[in-house]
Structure formats: C-alpha cells, structure tokens
Design a protein around this motif. Structure first.
Motif, mmCIF file in Angstrom:
data_model
loop_
_atom_site.group_PDB
_atom_site.id
_atom_site.type_symbol
_atom_site.label_atom_id
_atom_site.label_comp_id
_atom_site.label_asym_id
_atom_site.label_seq_id
_atom_site.Cartn_x
_atom_site.Cartn_y
_atom_site.Cartn_z
ATOM 1 N N GLY A 30 0.825 -1.204 0.000
ATOM 2 C CA GLY A 30 0.000 0.000 0.000
ATOM 3 C C GLY A 30 0.858 1.252 0.000
ATOM 4 N N SER A 31 0.484 2.245 0.808
ATOM 5 C CA SER A 31 1.203 3.524 0.814
ATOM 6 C C SER A 31 2.618 3.396 1.382
ATOM 7 C CB SER A 31 0.413 4.571 1.606
ATOM 8 O OG SER A 31 0.255 4.143 2.944
ATOM 9 N N GLN A 32 2.872 2.373 2.195
ATOM 10 C CA GLN A 32 4.216 2.177 2.755
ATOM 11 C C GLN A 32 5.174 1.571 1.735
ATOM 12 O OE1 GLN A 32 2.536 0.168 6.431
ATOM 13 N NE2 GLN A 32 4.407 1.106 7.217
ATOM 14 N N GLY A 33 4.640 0.858 0.781
ATOM 15 C CA GLY A 33 5.471 0.246 -0.247
ATOM 16 C C GLY A 33 6.242 -0.960 0.254
ATOM 17 N N TRP A 34 7.265 -1.333 -0.492
ATOM 18 C CA TRP A 34 8.113 -2.499 -0.207
ATOM 19 C C TRP A 34 9.179 -2.036 0.779
ATOM 20 C CZ3 TRP A 34 7.905 -7.466 -0.366
ATOM 21 C CH2 TRP A 34 9.013 -8.291 -0.584
ATOM 22 N N ASP A 35 8.897 -2.234 2.077
ATOM 23 C CA ASP A 35 9.729 -1.683 3.153
ATOM 24 C C ASP A 35 9.676 -2.621 4.354
ATOM 25 O OD1 ASP A 35 9.679 0.346 5.729
ATOM 26 O OD2 ASP A 35 11.037 1.028 4.149
ATOM 27 N N THR A 38 6.547 -2.739 6.855
ATOM 28 C CA THR A 38 5.231 -3.147 6.388
ATOM 29 C C THR A 38 4.914 -4.575 6.816
ATOM 30 O OG1 THR A 38 5.506 -1.715 4.459
ATOM 31 C CG2 THR A 38 3.776 -3.375 4.328
ATOM 32 N N ASP A 39 3.676 -4.806 7.243
ATOM 33 C CA ASP A 39 3.205 -6.155 7.568
ATOM 34 C C ASP A 39 2.621 -6.752 6.288
ATOM 35 O OD1 ASP A 39 1.957 -8.466 8.435
ATOM 36 O OD2 ASP A 39 0.833 -7.485 10.045
#
Length: 164
Positions: A30-35, A38-39
């Motif tokens: 989502g808005s956090q992206g591939w990080d 993120t769950d």
C-alpha cells in the motif's frame, strides 16, 4: 460476409475491454510500499489477487530489491540463493499470469528474516479486488489503452471491412 466481420470485430474489442476492466495493479504494501516496516502478511490477506493483475513493488533501489522465490520452503526459510527472478529498479511490475501461489522476498541480507517477504495466492474468476489498495491498469497508459481507443479504432476499421 461483411456482417460476420463486423460481429467478429465487436467481439474482439469487447473482450479487450473486459480484460482492462478486470485487471488491477496492487501496490505492494500500500502507501508504505516495499519496506521492512510493512506487515506484508496482513496486506496480502486483505487483497484478492486475480490472473491478469499486477504487483507493483515500490522501494528505494540500492536499499532493497525484489527476489522471486521458487517454492514455499524457500519462502519460509528466506533462501534467496535459488531465485526465479530478481528485480532492482525501485518501481518493478510483476504480472500475475496464472493461478497459484507466488513468493517474493527482499534480496538485501537480513531483510527477509525481518519479515520483508510476501506470499500471494492468485485466483481465477471474478472475485473482486480490494479497491482501497488497487488501481485500474487502464491508468497505466504504457500497458493498456483506455476503452474509448477501441471504439475509435472500430469506427475507423468498420468502413474498410467491405474490402475483405
């Protein structure tokens, strides 16, 4: 005979428009992206992935990468040594072209073990995608064209069919 050609053209154009209406792009995380924060398990379970959809991995190149793993055991153990595919562009698109499970992990040492991995299960049929985390692929002009283009092409081609 001309009526048959017109009918065939309308069917083909209709099928292309249906494919566009059904396909979706899922921005991974989502808005956090591939990080690492993120769950991904929760994100994946909140979405429905269908054949024809696309995953979009957005991340900082050099800090992260995307490695597609070939099996669930490689996914569970974070074994990136025998990857199926590796991406490092920072805005990578993966097409989901068949039903089944696919597995992804970050190729940066230690990130997979910290939870930066994703398992998606792709289904066939008309199951709805989660609209909160997807966008229509018709918004990606380099991949698919908006439906009005097909009508324009049909309007140009239909008068020419009498020549066949």
């Amino acid at each position: 005979m001309e009526a048959l050609y017109r009918c065939m053209l309308v069917v083909v154009l209709g099928a292309l428009m249906i494919e566009q209406a059904v396909a979706a792009q899922h921005v991974v995380g989502g808005s956090q992206g591939w990080d690492e924060s993120t769950d991904f398990e929760s994100w994946a379970s909140a979405n429905t992935f269908k054949v024809g959809d696309q995953l979009v991995f957005r991340y900082n190149p050099g800090l992260h990468s995307v490695v597609e793993l070939g099996s669930e055991s490689a996914y569970k153990s974070c074994d990136t040594s025998s990857s199926v595919n590796s991406l490092s562009g920072g805005n990578d698109v993966v097409k989901l072209n068949k039903a089944g499970s696919r597995y992804f992990a970050c190729g940066t040492a230690g990130h997979c073990e910290q939870g930066m991995k994703l398992k998606v299960t792709i289904v066939t049929g008309n199951a709805p995608s989660n609209p909160a985390s997807t966008t229509s692929t018709s918004s990606a002009p380099h991949l698919l064209l908006p439906p009005f283009v097909f009508f324009f092409v049909a309007a140009l081609l239909l008068p020419q069919l009498h020549l066949l």
